[in-house]
Design an enzyme around this catalytic site. Structure first.
Site, mmCIF file in Angstrom:
data_model
loop_
_atom_site.group_PDB
_atom_site.id
_atom_site.type_symbol
_atom_site.label_atom_id
_atom_site.label_comp_id
_atom_site.label_asym_id
_atom_site.label_seq_id
_atom_site.Cartn_x
_atom_site.Cartn_y
_atom_site.Cartn_z
ATOM 1 N N ASP A 192 0.832 -1.200 0.000
ATOM 2 C CA ASP A 192 0.000 0.000 0.000
ATOM 3 C C ASP A 192 0.867 1.252 0.000
ATOM 4 O O ASP A 192 2.044 1.204 0.348
ATOM 5 C CB ASP A 192 -0.866 0.032 1.272
ATOM 6 N N LYS A 201 -3.246 4.278 -3.323
ATOM 7 C CA LYS A 201 -3.310 5.166 -2.182
ATOM 8 C C LYS A 201 -4.454 4.775 -1.264
ATOM 9 O O LYS A 201 -5.550 4.484 -1.719
ATOM 10 C CB LYS A 201 -3.479 6.610 -2.659
ATOM 11 N N MET A 224 -6.800 7.723 10.667
ATOM 12 C CA MET A 224 -7.185 8.513 9.502
ATOM 13 C C MET A 224 -8.299 9.500 9.887
ATOM 14 O O MET A 224 -9.270 9.668 9.167
ATOM 15 C CB MET A 224 -7.658 7.603 8.367
#
Lengths: 247, 247
Positions: free
Chosen positions: A35, A57, A169
């Site tokens: 990744d 991404k 995130m």
């Protein structure tokens, strides 16, 4: 020869935080499927003749569809190759490792999971924030910011009452997160921190409260990925400085 | 020379699941202060002339009082030694790392945290159970069984509503945990698993439901340490077998 896919956690960012086992498998792999969150330094450990495939991404724009990743892993393993599927953090913590494991098993491909250091724990640690503490927090919860927007399926009433909440995130959805927690009764004075690029040389940390953290983070123009921590444990950081994660 | 204390996560049990950085520091340490949960194999990486100090059993009977551990770390560092404080799993996840960091800082001793792979993630992974899954679980919570007995400060109403609940050292308190979750409305058919000695060669896994797991675990006479997982993700294990954590 029979192929195999190793789902390997690359750790939170600092290349030295991969496990010995993960590194050993990476060094011997025929194919490495990784990744965007995986650092370039880690890839230098791959064999010079290994095939390296970036599958896009994480949390941004373009990425390889999951079914294409599954098909690639299955095809390479069936060709008898030793495949390392390298994922940021831990493969089973918002890493879609469960889905890839299921797809591989359904295809009859041997699959092995090598856990990694999750950013959920390591990014706060690198900022001097323990997730638990005898006096301040007897547990913690982890969610992802991708689930915090419109159509969230999370139970915010429950999340507002865990001692420490970690959002991976969590930068983009920060105003949403703050709004939902406040609406469910979390005190606006609750300490909060955003750890940007935790464990990496350009790590940055912003601390505030539930009331102020969204504005402070926006003003600081923090880079992704970022980990949000909300809870009394954030105070422990402010008690002093801590050296960590740097070589 | 100036001493330093590295708070290092040893990982979940399998010696190969320590990080590269943790191993490098362990290899060069003058003094290694370790918990009972740290495997003997890992200690063989210490220098032959390193001083090894066991500070007792975690969650069992005799153990070294925390203030004695703090005093030992401070004294060794002040004597100019490189000290590795090796803890099972991650130092900041129920590892009292926060307390030791605070004590060291208060004493003016340099302290560095090296995160480790937590059993909260790795034990379920070694049993083929991802903590999150796109369809089944959008987050998880982690608590320790030591907080699940009489006088628990945990909010069981909140814990009953997280998608996946992980309880570290959850074997002894299992009947309590089940009772509290059921009393707060968690469906008795919710899948549950106990992973005994996760990632180690003698790992054992018992699966059932909230209604059956306490009796099944008792009947299986599982060894410590054990990690409890409650949630729909447990079903993913039962979908098939998975090789993991073994060399």
């Amino acid at each position: 020869t029979l192929g195999v896919v190793h789902l390997v956690g690359a750790g939170p960012g600092d290349a030295e935080l991969i496990t010995m086992r993960g590194l050993r498998l990476l060094r011997s792999a025929d194919v490495v499927v990784y990744d965007q969150l995986v650092g370039a330094e880690l890839l230098t450990y791959a064999r010079p003749d290994a095939r390296l495939v970036c599958v896009g991404k994480h949390g941004h724009g373009a990425f390889t569809p999951q079914q294409d990743i599954d098909a690639l892993l299955i095809a390479e393993a069936r060709a008898g190759r030793r495949v390392v599927r390298l994922k940021g953090g831990d493969p089973f913590v918002f890493g879609r490792g469960g889905e890839e494991m299921a797809a591989l098993r359904a295809a009859g491909v041997r699959c092995e999971v090598v856990p990694g250091v999750s950013s959920a724990v390591a990014a706060p640690a690198a900022a001097g924030i323990p997730l638990t503490h005898r006096a301040l927090a007897s547990g913690f919860a982890v969610v992802t910011g991708h689930e915090c927007g419109e159509g969230t399926r999370l139970d915010w009433s429950a999340l507002a009452r865990v001692p420490t909440l970690v959002v991976l995130m969590g930068l983009r959805a920060l105003p949403n997160i703050v709004g939902r927690l406040a609406a469910h009764g979390l005190d606006l004075d609750t300490p909060a921190a955003v750890v940007s690029r935790g464990t990496l040389p350009d790590q940055r940390v912003v601390t505030g409260t539930l009331a102020t953290i969204a504005d402070l983070a926006a003003a600081a123009d923090l880079a992704q990925p970022a980990t949000l921590v909300i809870g009394e444990v954030v105070r422990l950081r402010d008690a002093g400085r801590l050296t960590t994660g740097q070589r």
